[in-house]
Design an enzyme around this catalytic site. Structure first.
Site, PDB file in Angstrom:
ATOM      1  CB  THR A  89       3.912   7.039  -1.820  1.00 20.68           C
ATOM      2  OG1 THR A  89       5.181   6.407  -1.585  1.00 20.68           O
ATOM      3  CG2 THR A  89       3.416   7.671  -0.537  1.00 20.68           C
TER       4      THR A  89
ATOM      5  CG  ASP B  91      -1.762   1.159   1.398  1.00 18.79           C
ATOM      6  OD1 ASP B  91      -2.334   1.331   2.505  1.00 18.79           O
ATOM      7  OD2 ASP B  91      -1.866   1.955   0.444  1.00 18.79           O
TER       8      ASP B  91
HETATM    9  N1  SAM Z   1      -3.409   4.586  -0.058  1.00 15.59           N
HETATM   10  C1  SAM Z   1      -2.437   5.553  -0.485  1.00 15.59           C
HETATM   11  C2  SAM Z   1      -2.288   5.544  -1.963  1.00 15.59           C
HETATM   12  O1  SAM Z   1      -2.722   4.588  -2.597  1.00 15.59           O
HETATM   13  O2  SAM Z   1      -1.712   6.502  -2.479  1.00 15.59           O
HETATM   14  C3  SAM Z   1      -1.092   5.262   0.143  1.00 15.59           C
HETATM   15  C4  SAM Z   1      -1.225   4.953   1.584  1.00 15.59           C
HETATM   16  S1  SAM Z   1       0.092   5.191   2.596  1.00 15.59           S
HETATM   17  C5  SAM Z   1      -0.123   6.827   3.101  1.00 15.59           C
HETATM   18  C6  SAM Z   1       1.543   5.155   1.599  1.00 15.59           C
HETATM   19  C7  SAM Z   1       2.737   5.039   2.525  1.00 15.59           C
HETATM   20  O3  SAM Z   1       3.834   4.392   1.897  1.00 15.59           O
HETATM   21  C8  SAM Z   1       3.310   6.384   3.013  1.00 15.59           C
HETATM   22  O4  SAM Z   1       2.957   6.565   4.365  1.00 15.59           O
HETATM   23  C9  SAM Z   1       4.826   6.264   2.815  1.00 15.59           C
HETATM   24  O5  SAM Z   1       5.567   6.801   3.896  1.00 15.59           O
HETATM   25  C10 SAM Z   1       4.979   4.759   2.684  1.00 15.59           C
HETATM   26  N2  SAM Z   1       6.203   4.298   2.012  1.00 15.59           N
HETATM   27  C11 SAM Z   1       6.769   4.802   0.897  1.00 15.59           C
HETATM   28  N3  SAM Z   1       7.881   4.088   0.580  1.00 15.59           N
HETATM   29  C12 SAM Z   1       8.008   3.105   1.527  1.00 15.59           C
HETATM   30  C13 SAM Z   1       8.939   2.053   1.739  1.00 15.59           C
HETATM   31  N4  SAM Z   1       9.990   1.863   0.913  1.00 15.59           N
HETATM   32  N5  SAM Z   1       8.750   1.227   2.801  1.00 15.59           N
HETATM   33  C14 SAM Z   1       7.685   1.410   3.642  1.00 15.59           C
HETATM   34  N6  SAM Z   1       6.775   2.406   3.495  1.00 15.59           N
HETATM   35  C15 SAM Z   1       6.933   3.243   2.436  1.00 15.59           C
END
Ligand code: SAM
Length: 277
Positions: A157, A155
Site C-alpha cells: 500500500t 507490492d
Molecule cells: N497493487 C496495490 C497498489 O499498488 O496500491 C497494492 C496491492 S496489495 C492490496 C497491498 C497490500 O500491502 C495490502 O493488502 C496490505 O495489507 C499490505 N501491506 C501493507 N503493509 C504491509 C507490511 N508491512 N507487510 C506485509 N504486507 C503489508
C-alpha cells in the site's frame, strides 16, 4: 438513483467510480476493506478508501511489477512478494517456468480471504503448489531470512500505517541481506506527479545499498496521476543491458515495453538524478 465511490487521491484531486453494487465490506484487523462492482472498471478492491486494483487496469501494474525484475534476474527460482494480498502479482510470478517457490508475505489475512472469495481472477494463483502464503509483516520476514530469495517484489500500500516500514532505509538494507548474490529487488514507488520527493529519497536510500538502482514507468489510469513508477535495485544485473527476452502470456508486458519503461521523461530523470559528489 446513481451511486458513486470517490477516492481522494490528494487533498485536491479525486477520482470517482459509478458503483453498481457493493460486493463485500468489512473492517479487517488492519484496514477498511471493500470490493465494489463498478460500471466501467469492473471489480474494484479498496483499502482505507484507496483503490488497490480494478479489473480494467490491474494487468498493467501486476505484469510490470513482476516481469521486469524477473526478466532482469538470470534465473529466478525463489521469489518473495511482500503485500500483494490480492494475488495479482503472484499470478504473474508463476508464469515464469524457472520459479520453484513464490512466497507471499501479506500482513492482513482479511485481504487474502476477500480476494479468494471475490477476486478469483487475481487470487486463483494462491492455490498453486509453488505458492506459499505467510500472513505477517514483510519487513520482519526479510529480516529473518538472509540469502533466501532471488527476487523480492514489494507490492505494498502507500507509505502509511503498516505500509510505512516498507519505504524505510532499514527495510532496504534487510531486503539486500535477504537476497542471494545476484538478487533483484523491486517496489511500486507511487506517482512522479504527486510523490516526487518520496521517489528521490527512496532512490538515494537504495543507492546506498545496491550498485544498480533504476526507476521505470507504466500507465495505470486509476492510480493518482495515472503515470506510475517502480524502482528496481539489483546486486549485479542491469535491467536494460542484461534483460532476458522472455515471451509470456501477457496483455501489457513485452520485452520491448520492458526496455522502453526505463526511458524517463525529463521531469522524472531530475527526481532521480544522482547527487553531485
Ligand atoms: N497493487 C496495490 C497498489 O499498488 O496500491 C497494492 C496491492 S496489495 C492490496 C497491498 C497490500 O500491502 C495490502 O493488502 C496490505 O495489507 C499490505 N501491506 C501493507 N503493509 C504491509 C507490511 N508491512 N507487510 C506485509 N504486507 C503489508
Amino acid at each position: 438513483m446513481e451511486l458513486w465511490f470517490t477516492e481522494r487521491q490528494t487533498p485536491g484531486v479525486a477520482l470517482s467510480f459509478q458503483v453498481i453494487r457493493t460486493i463485500h465490506r468489512e473492517r479487517t484487523r488492519y484496514q477498511d476493506l471493500a470490493v465494489l462492482e463498478t460500471r466501467d472498471n469492473g471489480k474494484v478492491l479498496v483499502l482505507d478508501g484507496c483503490v488497490m486494483t480494478t479489473d480494467l487496469d490491474e494487468f498493467v501494474y501486476h505484469e510490470m511489477i513482476a516481469h521486469v525484475p524477473l526478466c532482469t534476474h538470470p534465473c529466478p527460482r525463489r521469489v518473495l512478494v511482500i503485500g500483494g494480498g490480492d494475488g495479482g502479482t503472484v499470478r504473474e510470478v508463476l508464469k515464469h517456468d524457472s520459479v520453484e517457490a513464490a512466497v507471499l508475505a501479506e500482513i492482513d489475512g482479511g485481504v487474502i480471504e476477500a480476494s479468494r472469495q471475490h477476486l478469483p481472477n487475481l487470487s486463483r494463483s494462491l492455490d498453486d503448489p509453488r505458492c506459499h502464503v505467510m500472513v505477517g509483516d514483510g519487513a520482519e520476514h526479510v529480516s529473518s531470512r538472509p540469502g533466501e530469495y532471488d527476487v523480492i517484489l514489494c507490492d505494498s500500500t502507500d507509505p502509511v500505517g503498516p505500509g510505512a516500514v516498507l519505504f524505510s532505509g532499514g527495510f532496504y538494507r534487510a531486503s539486500h541481506q535477504s537476497l542471494t548474490g545476484d538478487g533483484v529487488f523491486c517496489a511500486q514507488m507511487e506517482s512522479p506527479f504527486f510523490h516526487g520527493e518520496l521517489i528521490g529519497r527512496v532512490v538515494r536510500d537504495l543507492r546506498r545499498v545496491f550498485p544498480v538502482v533504476r526507476l521505470y514507468l507504466a500507465v495505470v489510469p486509476t492510480y493518482p496521476g495515472a503515470l506510475w513508477s517502480f524502482v528496481l535495485a539489483s546486486k549485479k544485473a542491469d535491467p536494460v543491458r542484461d534483460a532476458r527476452t522472455v515471451r509470456l502470456n501477457t496483455r501489457y508486458y513485452t520485452p520491448e515495453v520492458h526496455r522502453a519503461a526505463f526511458v524517463l521523461p525529463k521531469f522524472v530523470e531530475e527526481l532521480v538524478r544522482p547527487e553531485s559528489p
